[in-house]
Design an enzyme around this catalytic site. Structure first.
Site, short mmCIF file in Angstrom:
data_model
loop_
_atom_site.label_atom_id
_atom_site.label_comp_id
_atom_site.label_asym_id
_atom_site.label_seq_id
_atom_site.Cartn_x
_atom_site.Cartn_y
_atom_site.Cartn_z
N ASP A 118 -3.95 5.75 1.96
CA ASP A 118 -2.83 4.80 1.94
C ASP A 118 -3.41 3.43 1.56
O ASP A 118 -4.64 3.25 1.53
CB ASP A 118 -2.15 4.76 3.33
CG ASP A 118 -0.93 3.85 3.36
OD1 ASP A 118 -0.35 3.56 2.29
OD2 ASP A 118 -0.53 3.42 4.47
N CYS A 146 1.15 8.27 0.58
CA CYS A 146 2.58 8.08 0.91
C CYS A 146 3.29 7.23 -0.15
O CYS A 146 4.51 7.26 -0.23
CB CYS A 146 2.72 7.46 2.29
SG CYS A 146 1.91 5.85 2.42
N ARG A 157 10.46 13.42 1.05
CA ARG A 157 11.08 12.44 1.95
C ARG A 157 12.57 12.75 2.07
O ARG A 157 13.15 12.66 3.15
CB ARG A 157 10.89 11.00 1.42
CG ARG A 157 9.47 10.47 1.42
CD ARG A 157 8.88 10.34 2.81
NE ARG A 157 9.64 9.50 3.68
CZ ARG A 157 9.54 8.17 3.76
NH1 ARG A 157 8.67 7.54 3.02
NH2 ARG A 157 10.29 7.48 4.62
N1 CP Z 1 6.22 5.76 1.66
C1 CP Z 1 7.18 4.86 1.89
O1 CP Z 1 7.65 4.66 3.02
O2 CP Z 1 7.63 4.21 0.79
P1 CP Z 1 8.63 2.98 0.75
O3 CP Z 1 7.91 1.79 1.30
O4 CP Z 1 8.96 2.83 -0.70
O5 CP Z 1 9.84 3.29 1.58
N1 NVA Z 2 0.84 1.31 5.40
C1 NVA Z 2 1.83 0.93 4.44
C2 NVA Z 2 2.80 2.05 4.20
C3 NVA Z 2 3.85 1.77 3.17
C4 NVA Z 2 4.82 2.89 3.03
C5 NVA Z 2 2.54 -0.34 4.90
O1 NVA Z 2 2.83 -0.44 6.11
O2 NVA Z 2 2.80 -1.20 4.07
#
Ligand code: CP
Ligand code: NVA
Length: 303
Positions: A222, A262, A290
């Site tokens: 991530d 993600c 999702r």
């Molecule tokens: N992975 C995820 O939650 O993406 P978004 O920030 O686009 O919702």
């Molecule tokens: N770790 C990231 C996830 C985004 C979907 C955030 O919190 O920005």
């Protein structure tokens, strides 16, 4: 009695059913099309979103209900109305609240003052809805969850915290490789280790990304800079370079290892282009899932 989804552990007892329902919804996208007829989901987003917002909004339409996108800028919350008053008022109108919050404390405050289900659409501690989609994706590609070995490489953030819990709940081996000082939340590490012990699976955090990835069936990463942490950008990027998911790190994983993220991704930072766009990457299946996962969650909590 309303049921919230703030942490992965809130659906520990129904994770298998939720995943089975998501699989069924994916196989027949028109099923359950009237199940949330007349119901409304309020969606409060304090931070940006593509996948979470669109999957919940489309999912609600496909289940016969309606989703309302609410930005704090437009809500009176943006002018100082309290979270608790907002929660009490919205509970008189809607059947569920999806909330993406900067702080876990405000998530808890909203949930504590709502009489309808509150779903965590990401806060600084967890991202539980993401993990339901991730487990669905692993099950699809590996045919099972128990016995699968998953490595997470990078920042011990909200996604890592929820993955630790999700992996333990389904009995999947999980090793996170995170830089010193950027480990996942220690309470969550402890909880995941306790659950993993009862399931007979591994749950560990190490400092060495190579140790985490060795023999992995799944490699997940991530962003290094989560939303709200932008001030840390320069220093963090230097400290994290050894944790980049690139071809040389991937050589340590199993040959048929799948690559997950993600999204949104930063190509050239936490993951290189040839890996995220390579043949072992399942990131767009993961993003699609999702939708199916979110529909299953709403059916479980809002019916
Ligand atoms: N992975 C995820 O939650 O993406 P978004 O920030 O686009 O919702
Ligand atoms: N770790 C990231 C996830 C985004 C979907 C955030 O919190 O920005």
């Amino acid at each position: 009695m309303k049921r919230d989804l703030i942490s992965v552990l809130d659906i520990e007892d129904m994770m298998d059913e939720t995943l089975a329902l998501a699989e069924q919804l994916k196989a027949d996208r028109t099923s359950h099309s009237d199940d949330l007829k007349g119901k409304t989901l309020a969606m409060i987003f304090e931070k940006s979103s593509t996948r979470t917002r669109v999957s919940f909004e489309v999912g609600m339409t496909q289940l016969g209900g309606h989703a309302l996108y609410l930005s704090p800028k437009d809500l009176q919350m943006g002018r100082g109305e309290t979270i608790s008053d907002t929660a009490k008022v919205l509970s008189r109108y809607v059947d569920g609240i999806l909330y993406r919050a900067f702080k876990h404390e405000t998530m808890m405050e909203l949930a504590g003052n709502s009489t309808v289900s509150v779903i965590n659409g990401l806060d600084d501690l967890e991202h539980p809805c993401q993990i339901v989609a991730d487990l669905l994706t692993i099950k699809e590609h590996k045919g099972k969850l128990k016995g699968v070995r998953m490595a997470y490489v990078g920042d011990g953030n909200n996604v890592c915290n929820s993955l630790l819990l999700g992996a333990a709940v389904v009995g999947m081996d999980f090793i996170a490789g995170c830089p010193e000082g950027y480990w996942p939340n220690s309470d969550i590490v402890g909880k995941a280790a306790r659950i993993a012990k009862t399931k007979g699976c591994i749950s560990r955090v190490v400092n060495d990304p190579k140790e985490a990835v060795k023999g992995a069936d799944v490699v997940y990463t991530d962003v290094w800079i989560s939303m709200g942490q932008e001030a840390e950008t320069g220093t963090k990027e230097k400290e994290f370079i050894a944790f980049q998911v690139n071809s040389s790190l991937m050589k340590l994983a199993k040959k048929d290892c799948i690559v997950m993220h993600c999204l949104p991704a930063h190509r050239g930072l936490e993951i290189v282009e040839e890996v995220i766009d390579g043949e072992n990457s399942v990131v767009f299946d993961q993003a699609e899932n999702r939708l199916h996962a979110q529909k299953a969650i709403m059916l479980k909590l809002m019916q």
